[in-house]
Scaffold this active site. Structure first.
Site, PDB file in Angstrom:
ATOM      1  N   SER A 146       1.967   5.658  -0.770  1.00  0.00           N
ATOM      2  CA  SER A 146       1.395   6.982  -0.985  1.00  0.00           C
ATOM      3  C   SER A 146       2.530   7.979  -1.169  1.00  0.00           C
ATOM      4  O   SER A 146       3.665   7.746  -0.710  1.00  0.00           O
ATOM      5  CB  SER A 146       0.550   7.390   0.229  1.00  0.00           C
ATOM      6  OG  SER A 146       0.188   8.755   0.187  1.00  0.00           O
ATOM      7  N   TYR A 159      -0.680   8.728   9.403  1.00  0.00           N
ATOM      8  CA  TYR A 159      -0.814   8.128   8.077  1.00  0.00           C
ATOM      9  C   TYR A 159       0.530   8.153   7.352  1.00  0.00           C
ATOM     10  O   TYR A 159       0.964   7.149   6.781  1.00  0.00           O
ATOM     11  CB  TYR A 159      -1.861   8.893   7.270  1.00  0.00           C
ATOM     12  CG  TYR A 159      -2.108   8.332   5.881  1.00  0.00           C
ATOM     13  CD1 TYR A 159      -2.933   7.228   5.706  1.00  0.00           C
ATOM     14  CD2 TYR A 159      -1.528   8.910   4.756  1.00  0.00           C
ATOM     15  CE1 TYR A 159      -3.165   6.708   4.438  1.00  0.00           C
ATOM     16  CE2 TYR A 159      -1.747   8.388   3.498  1.00  0.00           C
ATOM     17  CZ  TYR A 159      -2.564   7.293   3.341  1.00  0.00           C
ATOM     18  OH  TYR A 159      -2.782   6.775   2.080  1.00  0.00           O
TER      19      TYR A 159
END
Length: 290
Positions: A146, A159
Site C-alpha cells: 500500500s 495498518y
C-alpha cells in the site's frame, strides 16, 4: 472444506489468490482466469463467496477455503492445490484487514489482528508454497502492499506498520529465493474503493483525548475514498501484467497520487509532510480549538 474443481487447461500456470470474497482479490481472480490462468480463489469464509460466484459465472474458478491466520487451514489448502494441479506457479497475497483510530485508543487485540493477517499471514503462506516453487524452479509471489508503506497514516498506524513490515520482508526474502527462479513483487495501491475501509472498525471511545480528532478525520477520509477512490479493476489489470512479465520490477505503485506520494516520501522532509497531512485531515483545525 469445500473446493469446486474443473478439468480446465492451465497453460499460463496455477495461481493462488487470498481474500477473494471482495475487492482486489475478487477482481484479480476474474481477470487472471480470463487471461488463461487456472485460478485458485480463496477466502476465509466460503459463506461470503456470492459476489465472486456472480462475477465469475461461466468462466470457471476453483474456490477454496483458506484462512491466512490458521496454519492448519494453510497447510490443507496448499496440499489440496498440489494434489489437484501438481504445482503452484504464483501466489497473490491479497487478504488484509484494517482498524482505524488513534493508537492509544485501539485495543491490543485489534493491532495484533492486523499484523497477524497482513504480515504474519503472508509469511506463513509463503513458507508453505516455497518448497513446491523451489522444486519446479519457478514461481512468482505478489504481495499487496500500500502507499501506507511510505507515507504517514494517522488513525491507521497498525495498518501502516503492517505494510512497512511486509515491504522490508519482501525485499529481503526476494534476494534469498531468486536463485531458485522465484520473483517477489510489491503492489502498492493508493486510494481505491474496496471494502477494507468500509469494514474497518473505528475506535473513538467516550472520554478519549483523541475523540475530536477522529470525528474530524472520519468524514474526510470517507469522502476522499468516495470522491477519489479508483476502480479495483485497475489493480487487477496491473497484476495480470506483472504475472505475464518476463522480469517484473520489485515495486509497482498504482492509483490516484500513488507515484506522487512515493516521490514525496523520498524528497519532502517528514516535518513538511506532517503539516500537510494535519491540514488535509482536519487535525490542524481541531488542534487549534483544543
Amino acid at each position: 472444506m469445500e473446493v469446486v474443481v474443473g478439468s480446465r487447461s492451465s497453460e499460463r500456470g496455477v495461481v493462488l489468490i487470498t481474500g477473494c470474497s471482495t475487492g482486489f482479490g475478487l477482481h484479480t481472480a476474474v481477470a487472471l482466469r480470463r487471461h488463461g490462468w487456472r485460478v485458485i480463489a480463496t477466502m476465509r469464509d466460503l459463506g461470503k463467496r456470492g459476489a465472486l460466484d456472480a462475477a465469475s459465472a461461466g468462466i470457471g474458478l476453483d474456490v477454496l477455503q483458506l484462512d491466512v491466520c490458521d496454519q492448519a487451514s494453510i497447510d490443507r489448502a496448499v496440499a489440496q492445490i498440489l494434489a489437484l494441479t501438481g504445482r503452484i506457479d504464483a501466489v497473490i497475497h491479497n487478504a488484509g484487514v484494517a482498524h482505524a483510530g488513534f493508537f492509544e485508543d485501539i485495543p491490543d487485540e485489534k493491532v495484533r489482528q492486523v499484523m497477524e493477517t497482513n504480515f504474519f499471514g503472508v509469511l506463513a503462506l509463503t513458507r508453505a508454497v516455497l518448497p513446491a516453487m523451489r522444486a519446479q524452479r519457478r514461481g512468482r509471489i505478489v504481495v499487496m502492499s500500500s502507499t501506507s508503506a511510505f507515507v504517514p497514516e494517522p488513525a491507521f498506524s497498525s495498518y501502516a506498520a503492517s505494510k512497512f513490515a511486509v515491504e522490508g520482508w519482501t525485499q529481503s526474502v526476494g534476494i534469498e529465493v531468486a536463485p531458485f527462479g522465484i520473483d517477489m513483487v510489491l503492489i502498492e495501491p493508493g486510494t481505491y474503493k474496496t471494502e477494507i475501509w468500509s469494514n474497518a472498525s473505528v475506535a473513538k471511545p467516550e472520554g478519549s483525548a483523541y475523540r475530536a480528532f477522529v470525528e474530524a478525520m472520519e468524514p474526510r477520509v470517507r469522502a476522499n475514498v468516495d470522491r477519489n477512490g479508483g476502480d479495483p479493476a485497475e489493480v487487477a489489470a496491473l497484476i495480470v501484467k506483472v504475472l505475464g512479465a518476463k522480469r517484473p520490477s520489485l515495486r509497482h505503485p498504482i492509483g490516484p497520487n500513488s507515484r506522487v506520494m512515493w516521490a514525496m516520501s523520498r524528497l519532502v522532509p517528514y516535518s513538511v509532510r506532517r503539516r500537510i497531512l494535519a491540514h488535509e485531515t482536519g487535525l490542524a483545525a481541531v488542534a487549534k480549538r483544543t
